[in-house]
Design a protein around this motif. Structure first.
Motif, PDB file in Angstrom:
ATOM      1  N   GLY A  32      73.330  20.844  26.157  1.00 50.77           N
ATOM      2  CA  GLY A  32      73.180  21.176  24.746  1.00 50.77           C
ATOM      3  C   GLY A  32      72.198  20.281  24.025  1.00 50.77           C
ATOM      4  O   GLY A  32      71.522  20.706  23.087  1.00 50.77           O
ATOM      5  N   ALA A  33      72.111  19.021  24.443  1.00 52.93           N
ATOM      6  CA  ALA A  33      71.214  18.082  23.770  1.00 52.93           C
ATOM      7  C   ALA A  33      69.755  18.328  24.123  1.00 52.93           C
ATOM      8  O   ALA A  33      68.865  17.867  23.411  1.00 52.93           O
ATOM      9  CB  ALA A  33      71.598  16.647  24.110  1.00 52.93           C
ATOM     10  N   LEU A  34      69.497  19.051  25.206  1.00 54.57           N
ATOM     11  CA  LEU A  34      68.113  19.343  25.593  1.00 54.57           C
ATOM     12  C   LEU A  34      67.631  20.591  24.850  1.00 54.57           C
ATOM     13  O   LEU A  34      68.146  21.680  25.083  1.00 54.57           O
ATOM     14  CB  LEU A  34      68.024  19.577  27.101  1.00 54.57           C
ATOM     15  CG  LEU A  34      68.352  18.370  27.979  1.00 54.57           C
ATOM     16  CD1 LEU A  34      68.432  18.791  29.431  1.00 54.57           C
ATOM     17  CD2 LEU A  34      67.327  17.289  27.781  1.00 54.57           C
ATOM     18  N   PRO A  35      66.675  20.432  23.966  1.00 55.10           N
ATOM     19  CA  PRO A  35      66.173  21.613  23.257  1.00 55.10           C
ATOM     20  C   PRO A  35      65.603  22.636  24.240  1.00 55.10           C
ATOM     21  O   PRO A  35      64.897  22.291  25.182  1.00 55.10           O
ATOM     22  CB  PRO A  35      65.072  21.054  22.354  1.00 55.10           C
ATOM     23  CG  PRO A  35      65.420  19.609  22.180  1.00 55.10           C
ATOM     24  CD  PRO A  35      66.044  19.207  23.478  1.00 55.10           C
ATOM     25  N   GLY A  36      65.955  23.880  24.027  1.00 52.03           N
ATOM     26  CA  GLY A  36      65.481  24.948  24.900  1.00 52.03           C
ATOM     27  C   GLY A  36      66.540  25.446  25.867  1.00 52.03           C
ATOM     28  O   GLY A  36      66.427  26.531  26.403  1.00 52.03           O
TER      29      GLY A  36
END
Length: 144
Positions: A32-36
């Motif tokens: 979730g913390a990784l954009p995309g």
């Protein structure tokens, strides 16, 4: 309906399922913390890993990944003003200004507590309404 709650809770307290919950939650927060990468994409990527598990264990892990990813999306939304998941777009409106003022920890704690409270209320509501929803679905299925 209530006759299913106790066996379900006992099933969740299985040590293997607790380990899967913790691993799924940690992995979901990272996803979730990784954009995309959205929560749905994280669950879809991990479905093949559940093929060797029992259905209960697989659903526990996938649910934990989803919940962790929804919460994890708020971390990047608050800290770098880029939502990690589509559901955390609104978090940037208040979280990013708090981070610029040096209050990122307050925003992260608020996000965590809000996510936990919302999850508990949502699961409680779903458990309460499951019987009614199933009856309505049964009536609709017989009409068609």
């Amino acid at each position: 309906m209530t006759e299913f709650i106790v066996p379900s809770l006992l099933n969740l307290l299985d040590p293997f399922n607790i380990i899967l919950m913790l691993l799924g939650l940690a992995g979901g927060i990272i996803i979730g913390a990784l954009p995309g990468l959205s929560a749905t994409m994280g669950v879809a990527l991990m479905v093949p890993a559940t093929f060797a598990m029992s259905p209960t264990s697989g659903l526990v892990m996938l649910g934990a990944i989803y919940v962790g990813a929804i919460y994890g999306g708020a971390n990047s939304a608050i800290l770098i003003c880029t939502p990690g998941t589509p559901s955390s777009v609104a978090t940037t409106f208040d979280g990013w200004p708090l981070t610029k003022r040096g209050e990122a920890d307050a925003a992260l704690y608020t996000s965590l507590l809000s996510s936990a409270f919302g999850g508990i209320v949502g699961v409680t509501g779903l458990i309460t309404a499951t019987d009614i929803i199933a009856q309505c679905a049964g009536k609709l299925a017989t009409k068609t």
